[in-house]
Enzyme design. Structure first.
Site, PDB file in Angstrom:
ATOM      1  N   ASP A   1       1.280  -0.931  -0.085  1.00 48.19           N
ATOM      2  CA  ASP A   1       0.006   0.251  -0.214  1.00 48.19           C
ATOM      3  C   ASP A   1       0.610   0.942  -0.308  1.00 48.19           C
ATOM      4  OD1 ASP A   1       0.862  -0.049   2.038  1.00 48.19           O
ATOM      5  OD2 ASP A   1      -1.075  -0.813   3.570  1.00 48.19           O
TER       6      ASP A   1
ATOM      7  N   ASP B   1      18.195  38.699  -9.483  1.00 48.79           N
ATOM      8  CA  ASP B   1      17.034  39.180  -8.600  1.00 48.79           C
ATOM      9  C   ASP B   1      17.653  39.902  -7.615  1.00 48.79           C
ATOM     10  OD1 ASP B   1      17.012  37.030  -6.629  1.00 48.79           O
ATOM     11  OD2 ASP B   1      15.612  35.948  -7.922  1.00 48.79           O
TER      12      ASP B   1
ATOM     13  N   LYS C   1      13.669  42.272 -10.218  1.00 46.96           N
ATOM     14  CA  LYS C   1      12.558  40.885 -10.476  1.00 46.96           C
ATOM     15  C   LYS C   1      11.359  40.877 -10.048  1.00 46.96           C
ATOM     16  CE  LYS C   1      12.974  36.276  -9.341  1.00 46.96           C
ATOM     17  NZ  LYS C   1      13.560  35.135  -8.920  1.00 46.96           N
TER      18      LYS C   1
ATOM     19  N   ARG D   1       8.374  38.689  -8.834  1.00 48.98           N
ATOM     20  CA  ARG D   1       7.542  37.437  -9.543  1.00 48.98           C
ATOM     21  C   ARG D   1       5.912  37.087  -9.210  1.00 48.98           C
ATOM     22  NH1 ARG D   1       9.297  32.384  -9.476  1.00 48.98           N
ATOM     23  NH2 ARG D   1      11.423  32.457  -9.224  1.00 48.98           N
TER      24      ARG D   1
ATOM     25  N   ASP E   1      23.005  32.417  -9.662  1.00 47.90           N
ATOM     26  CA  ASP E   1      21.696  32.372  -8.512  1.00 47.90           C
ATOM     27  C   ASP E   1      21.705  31.042  -7.596  1.00 47.90           C
ATOM     28  OD1 ASP E   1      19.195  33.009  -7.493  1.00 47.90           O
ATOM     29  OD2 ASP E   1      18.001  33.107  -9.641  1.00 47.90           O
TER      30      ASP E   1
ATOM     31  N   GLY F   1      13.908  28.162 -14.765  1.00 49.18           N
ATOM     32  CA  GLY F   1      14.433  29.259 -15.784  1.00 49.18           C
ATOM     33  C   GLY F   1      13.785  29.872 -15.827  1.00 49.18           C
TER      34      GLY F   1
HETATM   35  C1  R5P Z   1      14.447  32.992  -5.811  1.00 45.70           C
HETATM   36  O1  R5P Z   1      14.407  33.610  -5.448  1.00 45.70           O
HETATM   37  C2  R5P Z   1      15.469  31.864  -6.627  1.00 45.70           C
HETATM   38  O2  R5P Z   1      16.641  32.635  -5.257  1.00 45.70           O
HETATM   39  C3  R5P Z   1      15.639  31.534  -7.342  1.00 45.70           C
HETATM   40  O3  R5P Z   1      15.872  32.913  -8.511  1.00 45.70           O
HETATM   41  C4  R5P Z   1      14.718  31.203  -8.067  1.00 45.70           C
HETATM   42  O4  R5P Z   1      14.091  30.351  -6.995  1.00 45.70           O
HETATM   43  C5  R5P Z   1      14.786  30.387  -9.654  1.00 45.70           C
HETATM   44  O5  R5P Z   1      13.414  29.742  -9.916  1.00 45.70           O
HETATM   45  P1  R5P Z   1      13.382  29.553 -11.815  1.00 45.70           P
HETATM   46  O6  R5P Z   1      14.282  29.478 -12.653  1.00 45.70           O
HETATM   47  O7  R5P Z   1      11.641  29.106 -11.584  1.00 45.70           O
HETATM   48  O8  R5P Z   1      12.632  31.593 -11.500  1.00 45.70           O
END
Ligand code: R5P
Length: 311
Positions: free
Chosen positions: A42, A174, A197, A199, A223, A229
């Protein structure tokens, strides 16, 4: 606090990244401990570890990329099995620490993922946790045991140095990556720029503006991780639009490459993507993606911890 007496270290590679566990064991000249992980009909885990764990200092190597919850539970089960067998001390080597980005709530009603993750680990019989370039430097606050943060930046800087042009510029894609970019800029003796940046969603970001001079310079984006990406793609686009010289170079500690990262990065003028092997090689990646091994870095940290009886 009384410490357990210094005993020999043993390496236990977890199922999330057996190759890395074995590579660390090799660096330390150890035969890795065996373990079995079966599934009941299971779907529950049945974990048994090598009898050699008894009375030893055990380092369990288990990063937590996807499926994050499964890998976390595997780690907890392995730690429990070692403890019940009578291991002297247990260190969790978590080169990529999942959920670290959920270190603040972005809206009311949201769970605090990093706190939940750290609490789950705090429930395990761990004496120490070893991580590499965690998303949030303040990660230790959520843990009840010491957390040692290692940095792969010097290793990656050395590995990328030979492909950089003399006029390159280090770019934080960022604001969160500013400190990391400062570290690269200082090691490589290069100027630096920062992308601002925003989000928009788990996979969508928007590069609002750029701070710094990139005109005519090759951008080197740095980063802590590449997930979908989106961050690297948005930053590369704004850099090129502002006159930076293609192709770009991308350096990140953790190469998760969740879809559509391979597609996004493949569509851009990028000469090289460099990450460590903190997680297993992704199924789909950029054709110019190369990985630098971090087994020596982790083996050194374990060796030092052992030397100073901190393991
Ligand atoms: C976010 O603050 C992290 O430092 C990365 O920049 C981020 O997680 C990268 O994620 P993705 O490739 O999806 O943009």
């Amino acid at each position: 606090m009384t410490r357990a007496p210094l005993t020999a270290i043993e390496l236990l590679p977890g199922p999330a990244h057996v190759a890395l566990g074995n590579a660390i064991a090799q660096q330390l000249g150890l035969a890795p401990l065996s373990r079995s992980l079966e599934r009941t009909p299971d779907g529950e885990m049945l974990v048994v570890v090598d009898e050699r764990a008894r009375g030893r200092n055990i380092a369990i190597v288990q990063p937590t990329p996807a499926p994050v919850g499964e890998h976390l539970l595997e780690l907890l089960m392995l730690a429990d099995a070692c403890w019940r067998l009578g291991a002297a001390r247990i260190t969790a080597v978590i080169p990529y620490l999942g959920y670290a980005r959920q270190d603040r709530r972005s809206r009311s009603g949201e769970a605090l993922g990093s706190s939940v993750f750290a609490s789950a680990l705090a429930s395990a019989p761990l004496q120490r946790v070893l991580v590499v370039d965690p998303h949030n430097a303040g990660v230790e606050g959520g843990f009840s045991c010491p957390v040692e943060s290692l940095s792969a930046v010097p290793l990656l800087a050395r590995a990328v140095e030979h492909v950089l042009t003399t006029d390159c510029v280090i770019v934080a894609p960022d604001l969160g990556a500013t400190k990391l970019a400062q570290h690269y800029a200082q090691l490589l003796k290069k100027p630096m720029a920062i992308v601002h940046k925003q989000r928009l969603g788990p996979s969508e970001v928007f590069a609002e503006r750029l701070i710094g001079d990139v005109r005519g310079r090759q951008p080197v984006l740095v980063d802590d991780m590449i997930s979908t990406g989106g961050t690297i793609a948005a930053a590369t686009e704004i850099l090129l639009a502002q006159g930076a010289k293609a192709p770009a170079v991308v350096v990140a500690t953790h190469g998760l490459f969740a879809p559509p990262a391979a597609e996004r990065l493949g569509a851009l003028p990028i000469a090289k993507v460099l990450t460590t092997d903190s997680v297993p090689a992704p199924a789909e990646t950029s054709p110019v993606h190369e990985r630098v091994g971090i087994a020596p870095l982790l083996a050194d940290a374990l060796r030092n911890a052992q030397r100073y009886e901190r393991l």
